[in-house]
Scaffold this motif. Structure first.
Motif, PDB file in Angstrom:
ATOM      1  N   ILE A 114      41.018   6.076  12.457  1.00 32.12           N
ATOM      2  CA  ILE A 114      40.245   5.666  13.078  1.00 32.12           C
ATOM      3  C   ILE A 114      39.351   4.196  13.395  1.00 32.12           C
ATOM      4  O   ILE A 114      39.623   3.409  14.049  1.00 32.12           O
ATOM      5  N   ASP A 115      39.494   3.550  12.501  1.00 34.52           N
ATOM      6  CA  ASP A 115      38.561   2.470  11.748  1.00 34.52           C
ATOM      7  C   ASP A 115      39.915   1.397  11.637  1.00 34.52           C
ATOM      8  O   ASP A 115      39.898   0.257  12.796  1.00 34.52           O
ATOM      9  N   MET A 116      40.701   1.767  11.359  1.00 30.30           N
ATOM     10  CA  MET A 116      41.393   1.131  11.668  1.00 30.30           C
ATOM     11  C   MET A 116      41.880   0.531  12.835  1.00 30.30           C
ATOM     12  O   MET A 116      42.775  -0.748  13.425  1.00 30.30           O
ATOM     13  N   VAL A 117      41.790   1.197  13.912  1.00 29.29           N
ATOM     14  CA  VAL A 117      42.226   1.219  15.126  1.00 29.29           C
ATOM     15  C   VAL A 117      41.659   0.858  16.074  1.00 29.29           C
ATOM     16  O   VAL A 117      41.840   0.158  16.981  1.00 29.29           O
ATOM     17  N   ASP A 126      48.086  -6.628  17.259  1.00 26.65           N
ATOM     18  CA  ASP A 126      48.776  -4.856  17.398  1.00 26.65           C
ATOM     19  C   ASP A 126      48.943  -4.258  15.517  1.00 26.65           C
ATOM     20  O   ASP A 126      49.381  -4.666  14.198  1.00 26.65           O
ATOM     21  N   LEU A 127      49.091  -3.122  16.370  1.00 29.60           N
ATOM     22  CA  LEU A 127      48.839  -2.049  15.047  1.00 29.60           C
ATOM     23  C   LEU A 127      50.633  -2.068  14.865  1.00 29.60           C
ATOM     24  O   LEU A 127      50.177  -0.185  15.380  1.00 29.60           O
ATOM     25  N   ILE A 132      50.010  -0.361   8.941  1.00 25.73           N
ATOM     26  CA  ILE A 132      49.364   1.259   8.753  1.00 25.73           C
ATOM     27  C   ILE A 132      49.463   1.759   8.006  1.00 25.73           C
ATOM     28  O   ILE A 132      48.761   1.985   7.260  1.00 25.73           O
ATOM     29  N   ARG A 133      50.597   1.469   7.063  1.00 27.07           N
ATOM     30  CA  ARG A 133      51.289   1.427   6.070  1.00 27.07           C
ATOM     31  C   ARG A 133      50.474   0.826   5.512  1.00 27.07           C
ATOM     32  O   ARG A 133      50.115   0.778   4.089  1.00 27.07           O
ATOM     33  N   GLU A 154      49.493   5.654  14.474  1.00 31.01           N
ATOM     34  CA  GLU A 154      50.621   5.244  16.180  1.00 31.01           C
ATOM     35  C   GLU A 154      50.145   5.586  17.726  1.00 31.01           C
ATOM     36  O   GLU A 154      49.908   4.774  18.693  1.00 31.01           O
ATOM     37  N   ASP A 155      50.120   7.002  17.394  1.00 32.65           N
ATOM     38  CA  ASP A 155      49.975   7.842  18.809  1.00 32.65           C
ATOM     39  C   ASP A 155      48.436   8.029  18.621  1.00 32.65           C
ATOM     40  O   ASP A 155      48.088   7.587  20.107  1.00 32.65           O
TER      41      ASP A 155
END
Ligand code: FES
Ligand code: FES
Lengths: 160, 152, 785
Positions: A114-117, A126-127, A132-133, A154-155
């Motif tokens: 949640i934090d990274m998004v 752009d994530l 993400i990894r 991602e979803d």
């Protein structure tokens, strides 16, 4: 012993606790919020990640008494609870994409996700799956091989 | 791992030898040493605080002087346990050679640890041991050169 | 959307896990809980001359300090290995005594010596530090190759030379003759690196004694609570089975490490009785590294001979395995019946022999870790095939194809009768998915960027679905390896499945419900799974060895057969039709070809109301079945790994990992793919990152995540997973099991790819950047000579 007051999942809580009490212990033992897990003792696995004042933090490495007045959000606080309560899009995405097996790392993965998004959105970045990894550097999962965790995040990013 | 070192001390060999056998001097020079008490001419009990990586523990133990060959050298060995932190032990062969008014001190030291301190701090043991050994002889050198040991 | 067999049904259990409502053992806290902390040996090998607990006993909150003399004095039995392996000279294996708390001698760093019981966890841990153990240090053995030395210290009195057994399988004369006839012989020395399983949830035990009932309850992180109860009762003499309830609630991963009953559970149960308190012990990660059974740790020399047609004519394997300081529950079977039996791989090999010697060392006990024996066999086999292909200057896929078994069933010379498979087909699937045709171009492109690209294969087979009880018994297993199920149709038609299988991440609450929903054509929501509690579920054998689908589900199917028969009888009686004409579909039980029907729930109700049942029929609708497989199941697969190595740094990047598997019938592809992802990742971990390291004194140097490298998200690629289904003829669903394949097949694929990239076959696991860099330098210096 020190008295500490904080807001956890929107509720005011307080406790008179030994100074060396970790936030993870305070959550699990004092508040009985056992969704925050302990997977290691060297601050490496991320099973214990919660949000403090909106920032992701490893609760196993944070002293509870240092958080007087803080807002803490744990996995239990992502949804209101009750029969038809709506889940957070990240929680839904983990179910939709089979992002968990034993579930032990999951609370930490979801809080980190949640934090990274949010952060990438706020910064207009752009994530990507590689991002993400890289962002999951502090979270270990032994079950999923990360494939479906990355897909889940991602979803969720498209739905948050 | 063996560590070696050499120091040139501006003092006569007898003086250096006496200092090597003086519990007060040793206490001042052993890094982290909080207590050192003589229980016999060659045996002492010690309390030493050591930090290796993330583990910091108080080690209670014994220090013993063996292979005494006055005034040419001895072996100083110590062994301590730090509860579940584990144990640490080490020894150093110390040799003194007179060189005019000065003394050349050479040592070969080794250290071993076990238990949690080995489990968590393994990457750092060699470097820590080296640091501790050098620190001891550094302190000792400075002590005799009247500079006084550094705070540890 | 279909919820039946083959459907990608989303997991029913996820809601509680994603909302933080999972109930793991450590989440439980009893009233008036007391806590245990263990005093553990800091020496790898030492006599225990005395224990002084006086300072600890005087500390705040300390209730009791207990040691091994008190434990054995109360009649608590030694921990056993449950699989008897006999040496080739006919002598039994040398099992050394293992007391839950060591009495006279500590045999590894971490060996439990005493337990402190206190009011809080912190008090217990602080007091444990104050317990003084007087050790007499003994020389230690940290590595298996040192255990066999003439002057090696002796670890167990009854194991001279530290040898546990010297065992063989196959025909040595035939293998020798085969090798003698060969026109090419490939020889390899291989080490299978020692691993720590590391489920993310550390082990926990909560033992509660009820003095009024003289009854014990154990909440524990177990993969097989019934087996735990059996061992605790029958062997460790804690309490009779009817006075002991074992509950394994949500369990956060197992991978083998949670099969066994460890000293901590035994000690907590006993201490609970001694103190009349509920005792809780929670392992921290450091303790997990020190005490959870490790895996692998083999040293092997292998020789394979080929004839002019590149067919394998002889194969000889000599393996030395480290079992650690004590023999853990399945330890003896892992390097023997789970290893040597699979050394025929996917190939038709007639002349085969394997010798295995196992030794004690002063290290954590070694036992089954995901794959257990089969990854070690696959590593030997598939490193061998790739090496031979290079030596013979052949396409490694072609060499494999020439030697593939083509017809089934196939009896190998190593006890196994393979059930079904199509090895050329899955290899072809994998090759297509991996775009082998385009590899040469990719390699050239990579070279242009200064990178070394390589590709590696692994075509493997495993024996799953442990196990036919009679066969297991004849090979030395102490128990039968069947599974049980109860199908309980409630009066309103909802169904509970009670299974002896245990889910700790595998998704049984979904997949087991799928097979029931499929069979009775009812909504999956009306099916619940009950497992993990010896008071609720009839006896069962638990989950390991990829056995839940082939064995556990088969038991459910058998019980469903019985339910269906009764349902049809009741419906035929009520609807006045012939039993043969009754069909179950669409939530109804009907007479085929008519509109006469009862709702599924009406049949349930009829069975329980029992006002109008066929003559002589018992009321109720609940059936139990035990399924004992007639054979193992044999999942197989073809994995292809493509890597890129940076020659300057030795860093390996896995560019693509392709897995084509044959798991027989697939119940839920989403879950099966997840199992492959996780298994392959553990295999990549073994190949690239993970290794347990001891120093020469037996001190564990990789005791935390700072030193033991777990695979993280950035180390791992996305996977390309596909399936080909050749159903197993040996169980009603045709399933083969999928939990271990990934970990079994992947390490050699990775190492084959790296060695292909760097042009040096001499590379051991884990292929860390340093190791790879050194291997590259070695080829350079050879080239320069
Ligand atoms: S428990 Fe906090 S990082 Fe592992
Ligand atoms: S789902 Fe088990 S550790 Fe991630």
């Amino acid at each position: 012993m020190t008295t500490v007051n904080m807001t956890v999942n929107g509720k005011a809580v307080s406790g008179n606790i030994p100074d060396n009490t970790l936030l993870s212990e305070f959550l699990r033992e004092n508040l009985r919020l056992t969704g925050t897990h302990i997977g290691c003792d060297t601050s490496q696995c991320g099973a214990c990640v919660v949000h403090i004042n909106g920032m992701p933090v490893k609760s196993c490495s944070t002293l509870a008494v240092s958080l007087d007045g803080a807002e803490v959000l744990t996995i239990e606080g992502l949804t209101k609870g009750g029969k038809d309560a709506e889940l957070h899009p990240m929680q839904v995405a983990f179910n939709d994409n089979h992002g968990l097996q034993c579930g032990f790392c999951t609370p930490g993965m979801i809080m980190t996700g949640i934090d990274m998004v949010k952060r990438y959105k706020a910064e207009g970045k752009d994530l990507t799956s590689d991002a993400i990894r890289a962002e999951l550097e502090g979270n270990i999962c032994r079950c999923t091989g990360y494939h479906n965790i990355v897909k889940s995040i991602e979803d969720a990013a498209t739905k948050m | 791992m063996d560590m070696t070192g050499e120091y040139r001390i501006a003092a006569a060999r007898d003086v250096v030898w006496a200092a090597l056998n003086d519990a007060e001097v040793l206490k001042a020079c052993i890094p982290g040493c909080q207590e050192l008490e003589k229980t016999s001419d060659t045996e002492m009990t010690a309390l030493v605080v050591l930090k290796i990586g993330p583990v910091k523990a108080k080690f209670k133990g014994a220090v013993e002087l063996v292979n005494i060959n006055a005034p040419e050298g001895y072996t100083i060995q110590g062994e301590g346990t730090g509860g579940i932190a584990g144990y640490a032990k080490g020894s150093a062969d110390v040799a003194l050679a007179a060189d005019g008014d000065e003394t050349v001190l050479t040592f070969t030291a080794n250290a071993n640890v076990g238990g949690k301190i080995a489990q968590l701090g393994s990457r750092l043991i060699d470097s820590t041991a080296k640091k501790l050994a050098n620190k001891f002889f550094d302190n000792f050198h400075k002590h005799l050169s009247n500079e006084g040991p550094e705070e540890t | 959307m279909s919820t039946g067999i083959g459907a990608r049904v989303k997991r029913k259990e996820d809601k509680r896990f994603t909302t933080g409502k999972g109930k793991y053992t450590d989440d439980i806290r009893n009233d008036n809980q007391a806590y245990a902390a263990f005093v553990r040996s800091t020496h790898a090998h030492a006599n225990i001359k005395g224990i002084d607990a006086s300072a600890a006993l005087a500390m705040d909150g300390v209730i009791e300090v207990l040691d091994g003399h008190q434990l054995t004095g109360d009649g608590i039995g030694n921990i056993i290995c449950g699989w008897a392996v006999t040496s080739k000279d006919g002598s039994p294996m040398n099992m050394g005594a293992w007391s839950a708390l060591a009495t006279s001698k500590a045999r590894y760093v971490g060996d439990a010596i005493a337990v402190v019981i206190a009011e809080t966890q912190a008090q217990a841990r602080i007091a444990a530090e104050a317990v003084v153990v007087d050790y007499e240090e003994l020389p230690a053995i940290a590595h298996v190759m040192k255990a066999m030395a003439e002057d090696a210290p002796n670890i167990h009195e009854n194991a001279p030379g530290n040898l546990i057994y010297d065992w063989e399988l196959g025909d040595e004369a035939l293998a020798d003759a085969g090798l003698a006839s060969a026109t090419h012989i490939t020889t390899l020395d291989l080490t299978n690196n020692r691993l720590s399983p590391n489920p993310m949830e550390p082990r926990v035990a909560i033992a509660t004694y009820d003095d009024a009932e003289e009854h014990y309850t154990l909440h524990t992180t177990s993969q097989n609570p019934h087996v735990a109860r059996l061992l605790l009762s029958a062997f460790y003499q804690v309490a009779p089975e009817n006075k002991l309830r074992v509950i394994a609630p949500d369990v956060g991963g197992g991978f083998g490490a949670k099969i066994y009953v460890y000293p901590e559970e035994i000690t907590c149960l006993w201490a609970s009785m001694r103190t009349n308190r509920s005792i809780k012990w929670t392992s921290d990660r450091s303790e997990a590294f020190l005490t959870d059974a490790h895996g692998r740790d083999h040293v092997t020399t292998a020789k394979m001979g080929f004839d002019d047609n590149h067919k394998i004519v002889g194969f000889k394997v000599d393996t030395v395995a480290n079992l650690g300081a004590y023999m853990s529950l399945f330890s003896s079977s892992v390097p023997t019946y789970l290893y040597a039996t699979l050394l025929s791989g996917q190939y038709n090999i007639q002349n085969l022999h394997c010798n295995v010697r196992t030794y004690y060392t002063n290290t954590v006990p070694v036992d089954a870790y995901r794959g257990a024996g089969r990854p070690e066999a696959t590593y030997v086999m598939e490193r061998m095939m790739e090496t031979a292909a290079r030596e013979l200057d052949m396409d490694p896929a072609e060499l494999r194809r020439i030697n593939f078994i083509q017809t089934f069933p196939h009896q190998t010379p190593m006890l196994m009768a393979y059930d079904a498979g199509d090895f050329p087909k899955i290899l072809e699937m994998a090759q297509d998915a991996a775009d082998i045709a385009g590899f040469a171009a990719r390699k050239t492109e990579a070279a242009g960027r200064g990178k070394l690209r390589g590709i590696g294969y692994s075509t493997f087979i495993e024996a799953c679905g442990l196990a036919p009880s009679q066969a297991a018994g004849s090979l030395g297993a102490g128990v039968g390896l069947w599974e049980s199920a109860e199908v309980r149709v409630n009066p309103v038609g909802s169904i509970e499945i009670l299974t002896g299988s245990h889910s700790h991440g595998q998704g049984h609450e979904t997949t087991f419900a799928q097979i029931v929903a499929d069979r009775f054509d009812i909504p999956i929501e009306s099916v619940s799974i009950v497992h993990g509690d010896t008071d609720k579920v009839q006896f069962g054998m638990g989950t390991y060895g990829s056995r839940s689908a082939p064995v556990g589900m088969s038991a459910v199917v058998k019980a469903m057969d019985k339910v269906e028969a009764k349902v049809k009888k009741i419906a035929a009686h009520t609807l006045e039709a012939a039993e043969e004409d009754i069909v179950i579909e669409g939530g109804q039980v009907k007479v085929a070809g008519t509109d006469k029907a009862m709702g599924w729930h009406e049949v349930g109700l009829a069975a329980y109301i029992a006002h109008n049942l066929p003559e002589g029929m018992e009321p109720g609708l609940k059936e139990t079945a035990f399924f004992d497989p007639v054979n193992f199941s044999f999942p197989s697969g073809a994995f292809i790994c493509e890597v890129e190595v940076d020659p300057d740094t030795g860093v390996t990047e896995i560019i693509k990992f392709t897995a084509a598997d044959d798991f027989g019938t697939i119940i839920n592809p989403m879950i099966v793919e997840g199992q492959v992802h996780g298994g392959v990742t553990q295999g990549i971990g073994q190949a690239l990152l993970e290794q347990v390291v001891y120093d020469d004194d037996g001190q564990l140097l990789t005791g935390s995540y700072m030193d033991y490298t777990m695979p993280r998200a950035a180390d791992i690629p996305f996977f390309d997973v596909s399936h080909h289904e050749t159903p197993s003829p040996n169980n009603p669903l045709g399933v083969k099991g999928c939990g271990e394949a990934g970990a079994i097949g992947s390490p050699p694929a990775v190492i084959n790819a790296i060695t292909d990239a760097i042009g040096n076959n001499n590379l051991a696991m884990p292929a860390t950047p340093q190791a790879v860099w050194r291997a590259i330098q070695a080829t350079k210096s050879v080239a320069a000579e």
